[in-house]
Enzyme design. Structure first.
Site, PDB file in Angstrom:
ATOM      1  N   ASP A 199      50.602  37.053  32.542  1.00  0.00           N
ATOM      2  CA  ASP A 199      51.188  36.016  31.702  1.00  0.00           C
ATOM      3  C   ASP A 199      50.020  35.221  31.119  1.00  0.00           C
ATOM      4  OD1 ASP A 199      52.057  33.593  30.732  1.00  0.00           O
ATOM      5  OD2 ASP A 199      53.302  33.085  32.467  1.00  0.00           O
ATOM      6  N   GLN A 202      48.898  30.477  29.015  1.00  0.00           N
ATOM      7  CA  GLN A 202      47.954  29.359  29.124  1.00  0.00           C
ATOM      8  C   GLN A 202      46.494  29.786  29.008  1.00  0.00           C
ATOM      9  OE1 GLN A 202      48.953  26.407  28.851  1.00  0.00           O
ATOM     10  NE2 GLN A 202      51.120  26.613  29.354  1.00  0.00           N
ATOM     11  N   CYS A 365      58.351  23.762  34.670  1.00  0.00           N
ATOM     12  CA  CYS A 365      58.910  25.104  34.899  1.00  0.00           C
ATOM     13  C   CYS A 365      58.240  25.816  36.070  1.00  0.00           C
ATOM     14  CB  CYS A 365      58.827  25.960  33.637  1.00  0.00           C
ATOM     15  SG  CYS A 365      59.845  25.351  32.289  1.00  0.00           S
TER      16      CYS A 365
END
Lengths: 408, 120
Positions: A199, A202, A365
């Site tokens: 992921d 960021q 989140c």
């Protein structure tokens, strides 16, 4: 290195005032970044000069639009040192991760298999796997986060074994700000035949990414966090892995030939773009990639490291604050989150807002991570290329106001 | 300074009234704002249609804490029908406000949503 005070002028929104004339100090870039004029202009230019559907019309605008779409896709792939045919355009990181569930996991993970993820994941890299695991009857395991807010590598090595079909993990945590050694983990995973999904929501805005050097099989990212428009992002897929995947959206654009009985599909990556793509946002994201490349990602990461180090040093002087994640700035990227002793994060954010400062407050989140450490909610200041040390000074002064209001 | 943090709100947030638990409640009402981590548990002792006593506990921001505290004062000694019908408008009036920022409305409403369980 570039001067962020000059960079700021490229972002028109940073000129505005909020809350009765206070200059906007935008420290919520991890939620979404602001957009430079060049990105905004590229979208306006597309719609005012070139708009037409791609691949279809044999006319001037159709040609221009198609050419711009392909060029934009090349630029985006190149930004990650990937090949164009390794890039599937997606709306955002969440959609990209969900797509891996349908395009790959559905066929390769079955009862008794394991999906390995971590306790620090954003819900977008946790909920899709949790729901998938329940549906498939496979199990999901979580690599521990240490007390100092880092990935427990010993725990990862223990849990990474044959039968683990996928490691799904964040490159940079949106809450802890910690960078994870995904290149090392990819090597370890491949030894036992496990694929790796990163992921990159960021990390893409701050770190130079070389998809092949990183060595993962899937890399998901969102354009809107890297000074690009909302609604566009992507999934990079290692060329070899494409052979073991199938599209999950079928329809126009992704086909070669259709008869009433059967369909042949377009080549990769076109086979993964069903329906009219968001060409304007793709063009906008390419403009964002060009903008960042012009600054140089090696410079962007340096600028970020300076900000993180400065913010950590300033924030840790305030006795009411408990900083979340590692205290060593070299292990971090993009943001610093904290807890104000005795004052709820929403109240901290509200007071900061009254000073024109935008931060994020809440769970970001990552509810399981907050629950693990028994944090009610945290306040996060996050940065991008236009963030200055002066912005952090304003934040520090804003935090003093919290003390004035709450007397704590 | 922020208009939201009126003296009355800071007062209730700093010294919440009726905080704690009842030994023999007739009603225990729970509500949470999962996205903020706010939660409240209200306990009522209802006798002859009246809220004889009320205690609450929970964690939350200044707005939800003040809201719970003020709601507990408002309903104590009143008919249960009043507690069931307590509105956002009345609560805002008690706080000296006409409106609340949309992002903080759910903090304000936390105890009212808990009281809605009385009608379920």
């Amino acid at each position: 290195m570039f001067d962020p005070n000059i960079i700021k002028k490229d972002f028109p929104i940073l000129n505005r005032t909020v809350r009765n004339g206070k200059p906007l100090v935008y420290l919520d870039s991890a939620a979404t970044s602001q957009k430079p004029q060049a990105v905004i202009d590229s979208i306006v230019e597309y719609y005012t000069q070139h708009n037409a559907n791609v691949h279809r019309g044999i006319h001037a605008l159709g040609d221009e639009s198609t050419r711009m779409f392909y060029a934009a896709r090349n630029t985006i792939a190149k930004f990650f040192s990937a090949d164009t045919n390794e890039l599937i355009l997606m709306r955002n990181t969440t959609e990209a991760i969900n797509a891996v569930v349908y395009m790959w996991a559905e066929d390769h993970v079955s009862v008794g298999d394991v999906i390995l993820t971590t306790e620090m994941e954003h819900h977008s890299n946790l909920v899709p796997w949790q729901v998938f695991a329940k549906r498939k009857g496979c199990s999901i395991e979580y690599v521990r986060v240490t007390e100092s807010g880092e990935l427990d590598m010993a725990d990862l090595k223990k849990k990474l074994r044959k039968g683990v079909k996928l490691v799904a993990m964040s490159h940079v945590s949106n809450t802890l700000g910690v960078m994870n050694p995904v290149a090392e983990i990819s090597k370890l995973a491949h030894v036992v035949g496990t694929l790796v999904l990163v992921d990159g929501a960021q990390s893409a805005p701050h770190l130079p990414i070389d998809f092949h050097k990183l060595g993962c099989d899937f890399f998901a990212f969102s354009g809107h966090k890297m000074v690009g428009p909302m609604g566009i992002g992507g999934l990079l897929v290692r060329a070899e892995v494409f052979k073991h995947m199938h599209p999950f959206l079928y329809g126009g654009g992704m086909i070669n030939e259709v008869s009433l009985d059967t369909t042949t599909f377009a080549d990769v990556p076109d086979a993964y773009i069903a329906g009219t793509p968001d060409v304007a946002s793709t063009v906008g994201l390419a403009a964002a990639c060009n903008y960042l490349s012009k600054l140089g990602m090696e410079q962007v990461v340096k600028h970020d490291a300076e900000l993180v180090s400065y913010a950590l040093n300033q924030l840790k002087k305030i006795s009411q604050l408990h900083i979340v994640g590692p205290m060593d700035a070299r292990k971090r990227c993009g943001s610093v989150a904290f807890i104000y002793d005795g004052v709820h994060a929403h109240d901290v954010a509200q007071i900061l807002d009254s000073e024109g400062i935008a931060v994020r407050s809440g769970h970001h989140c990552t509810m399981p991570l907050h629950a693990k450490f028994k944090w009610g909610a945290t306040t996060r200041a996050s940065f991008n290329v236009y963030t200055t040390k002066e912005d952090i000074d304003v934040l520090i002064r804003g935090i003093q106001k919290v003390k004035e209001v709450f007397g704590k | 300074m922020s208009d939201l943090y009126q003296e009355i709100i800071l007062n209730h947030a700093g010294n919440p009234r009726n905080f704690g638990t009842l030994t023999h409640p007739t009603h225990t009402l729970k509500e949470a704002n999962a996205s903020c981590g706010d939660m409240v548990e209200m306990q009522l002792l209802v006798k002859n249609g009246k809220v004889q006593d009320v205690k609450w506990r929970g964690v939350g921001c200044a707005i939800s804490t003040a809201s719970c505290s003020m709601v507990s004062e408002l309903i104590k000694g009143k008919p249960i029908a009043f507690a069931k019908k307590l509105t956002e408008k009345l609560l805002l009036k008690e706080m000296g406000m006409n409106a609340i920022l949309p992002t903080r409305e759910k903090c304000l409403l936390l105890p009212l949503r808990a009281l809605q369980h009385l009608s379920q």
